[in-house]
Each structure stands twice: as structure tokens, then as C-alpha cells.
Design a protein around this motif. Structure first.
Motif, PDB file in Angstrom:
ATOM      1  N   MET A   1       0.855  -1.168   0.000  1.00 30.67           N
ATOM      2  CA  MET A   1       0.000   0.000   0.000  1.00 30.67           C
ATOM      3  C   MET A   1       0.897   1.226   0.000  1.00 30.67           C
ATOM      4  O   MET A   1       1.687   1.424   0.918  1.00 30.67           O
ATOM      5  N   ALA A   2       0.793   2.025  -1.017  1.00 34.98           N
ATOM      6  CA  ALA A   2       1.496   3.300  -1.093  1.00 34.98           C
ATOM      7  C   ALA A   2       0.521   4.399  -0.708  1.00 34.98           C
ATOM      8  O   ALA A   2      -0.635   4.377  -1.115  1.00 34.98           O
ATOM      9  N   VAL A   3       0.992   5.356   0.083  1.00 36.65           N
ATOM     10  CA  VAL A   3       0.123   6.433   0.562  1.00 36.65           C
ATOM     11  C   VAL A   3       0.800   7.773   0.301  1.00 36.65           C
ATOM     12  O   VAL A   3       2.003   7.918   0.514  1.00 36.65           O
ATOM     13  N   ALA A   4       0.026   8.740  -0.148  1.00 38.08           N
ATOM     14  CA  ALA A   4       0.500  10.112  -0.323  1.00 38.08           C
ATOM     15  C   ALA A   4      -0.695  11.044  -0.237  1.00 38.08           C
ATOM     16  O   ALA A   4      -1.833  10.616  -0.381  1.00 38.08           O
ATOM     17  N   ARG A   5      -0.427  12.329  -0.010  1.00 31.75           N
ATOM     18  CA  ARG A   5      -1.530  13.288   0.066  1.00 31.75           C
ATOM     19  C   ARG A   5      -2.231  13.460  -1.271  1.00 31.75           C
ATOM     20  O   ARG A   5      -3.422  13.654  -1.323  1.00 31.75           O
ATOM     21  N   GLY A   6      -1.475  13.391  -2.349  1.00 29.54           N
ATOM     22  CA  GLY A   6      -2.064  13.582  -3.672  1.00 29.54           C
ATOM     23  C   GLY A   6      -2.370  12.265  -4.344  1.00 29.54           C
ATOM     24  O   GLY A   6      -1.493  11.404  -4.490  1.00 29.54           O
ATOM     25  N   GLY A   7      -3.616  12.061  -4.739  1.00 30.92           N
ATOM     26  CA  GLY A   7      -4.033  10.810  -5.357  1.00 30.92           C
ATOM     27  C   GLY A   7      -3.298  10.500  -6.639  1.00 30.92           C
ATOM     28  O   GLY A   7      -2.875   9.369  -6.874  1.00 30.92           O
ATOM     29  N   ARG A   8      -3.086  11.501  -7.497  1.00 29.95           N
ATOM     30  CA  ARG A   8      -2.418  11.265  -8.773  1.00 29.95           C
ATOM     31  C   ARG A   8      -0.971  10.831  -8.560  1.00 29.95           C
ATOM     32  O   ARG A   8      -0.484   9.907  -9.193  1.00 29.95           O
ATOM     33  N   VAL A   9      -0.289  11.471  -7.635  1.00 28.03           N
ATOM     34  CA  VAL A   9       1.108  11.150  -7.366  1.00 28.03           C
ATOM     35  C   VAL A   9       1.247   9.707  -6.885  1.00 28.03           C
ATOM     36  O   VAL A   9       2.087   8.950  -7.367  1.00 28.03           O
ATOM     37  N   VAL A  10       0.430   9.296  -5.946  1.00 33.48           N
ATOM     38  CA  VAL A  10       0.546   7.954  -5.391  1.00 33.48           C
ATOM     39  C   VAL A  10       0.137   6.898  -6.411  1.00 33.48           C
ATOM     40  O   VAL A  10       0.714   5.811  -6.458  1.00 33.48           O
ATOM     41  N   GLU A  11      -0.832   7.220  -7.266  1.00 30.27           N
ATOM     42  CA  GLU A  11      -1.221   6.270  -8.314  1.00 30.27           C
ATOM     43  C   GLU A  11      -0.073   6.054  -9.308  1.00 30.27           C
ATOM     44  O   GLU A  11       0.188   4.930  -9.727  1.00 30.27           O
ATOM     45  N   GLU A  12       0.626   7.142  -9.653  1.00 24.91           N
ATOM     46  CA  GLU A  12       1.776   7.024 -10.562  1.00 24.91           C
ATOM     47  C   GLU A  12       2.892   6.194  -9.926  1.00 24.91           C
ATOM     48  O   GLU A  12       3.516   5.367 -10.583  1.00 24.91           O
ATOM     49  N   ARG A  13       3.142   6.416  -8.651  1.00 24.41           N
ATOM     50  CA  ARG A  13       4.201   5.657  -7.967  1.00 24.41           C
ATOM     51  C   ARG A  13       3.845   4.178  -7.897  1.00 24.41           C
ATOM     52  O   ARG A  13       4.680   3.310  -8.142  1.00 24.41           O
ATOM     53  N   ALA A  14       2.620   3.863  -7.549  1.00 22.87           N
ATOM     54  CA  ALA A  14       2.196   2.459  -7.463  1.00 22.87           C
ATOM     55  C   ALA A  14       2.277   1.794  -8.832  1.00 22.87           C
ATOM     56  O   ALA A  14       2.697   0.637  -8.948  1.00 22.87           O
ATOM     57  N   ALA A  15       1.910   2.523  -9.891  1.00 19.76           N
ATOM     58  CA  ALA A  15       1.959   1.957 -11.243  1.00 19.76           C
ATOM     59  C   ALA A  15       3.390   1.708 -11.698  1.00 19.76           C
ATOM     60  O   ALA A  15       3.640   0.829 -12.532  1.00 19.76           O
ATOM     61  N   SER A  16       4.349   2.440 -11.142  1.00 15.47           N
ATOM     62  CA  SER A  16       5.742   2.275 -11.555  1.00 15.47           C
ATOM     63  C   SER A  16       6.437   1.094 -10.875  1.00 15.47           C
ATOM     64  O   SER A  16       7.533   0.709 -11.266  1.00 15.47           O
ATOM     65  N   LEU A  17       5.794   0.506  -9.870  1.00 14.32           N
ATOM     66  CA  LEU A  17       6.401  -0.625  -9.160  1.00 14.32           C
ATOM     67  C   LEU A  17       6.323  -1.893 -10.011  1.00 14.32           C
ATOM     68  O   LEU A  17       5.346  -2.100 -10.728  1.00 14.32           O
TER      69      LEU A  17
END
Length: 92
Positions: A1-17
Motif C-alpha cells: 500500500m502506497a500512501v501520499a496526500r495527492g491521489g495522482r502522485v501515489v497512483e503514478e508511484r504504485a503503477a511504476s512498481l
């Protein structure tokens, strides 16, 4: 589970894993109640990484706003503390 304040940022990070099945959530790490709910909604936790950060004020102690300094302190100290408080018991 990746968490960040900004939804777009965390979605991009999770997709890059690498691999599949990575989940993400938008949440302020200073919100202990939100972290508690997030952990309760997970099937399991294999580890906890507390690495939240923001760009804090830059300048001399007499030139920065105290409220900005307190906000930075909240994220770095209490954000990490809350992540550990809600995450570590779920590891046991």
C-alpha cells in the motif's frame, strides 16, 4: 500500500512498481484516524516504511513563518510516528 496526500502522485508511484496488485491511497500522514482505518481495511501488512516529507520553509530562523515550521515538523515527526503506531501492531 502506497500512501501520499495527492491521489495522482501515489497512483503514478504504485503503477511504476514491478509486479501487479499494488494498492494506493490518498491520505495525510498526520491523520492518525485515517491511518487506523486504512490499516483495518487491509488483509495483511508485511512491513511499514515511514518516509513522508514536504518542502519546509527555507531561510533564517527569523525569516520563516513559525506555522510553516510546525507543519513541516508535524509531517516528519508525527507522520512517521502515526504510521508506526497504526502499522506495527498489524505486523504481529
Amino acid at each position: 500500500m502506497a500512501v501520499a496526500r495527492g491521489g495522482r502522485v501515489v497512483e503514478e508511484r504504485a503503477a511504476s512498481l514491478p509486479g501487479q496488485g499494488h494498492r494506493c491511497a490518498a491520505m495525510d500522514v498526520r491523520d492518525e484516524a485515517a491511518g487506523t482505518k486504512l490499516v483495518a481495511d487491509l488483509d495483511r501488512i508485511d512491513g511499514v516504511v515511514a518516509a513522508a516529507g514536504i518542502y519546509g520553509p527555507v531561510g533564517g530562523i527569523d525569516a520563516v513563518e513559525l506555522s510553516d515550521t510546525l507543519d513541516t515538523f508535524d509531517v516528519y515527526v508525527f507522520g512517521a510516528l502515526f504510521a508506526l503506531r497504526v502499522g506495527l501492531p498489524a505486523l504481529a
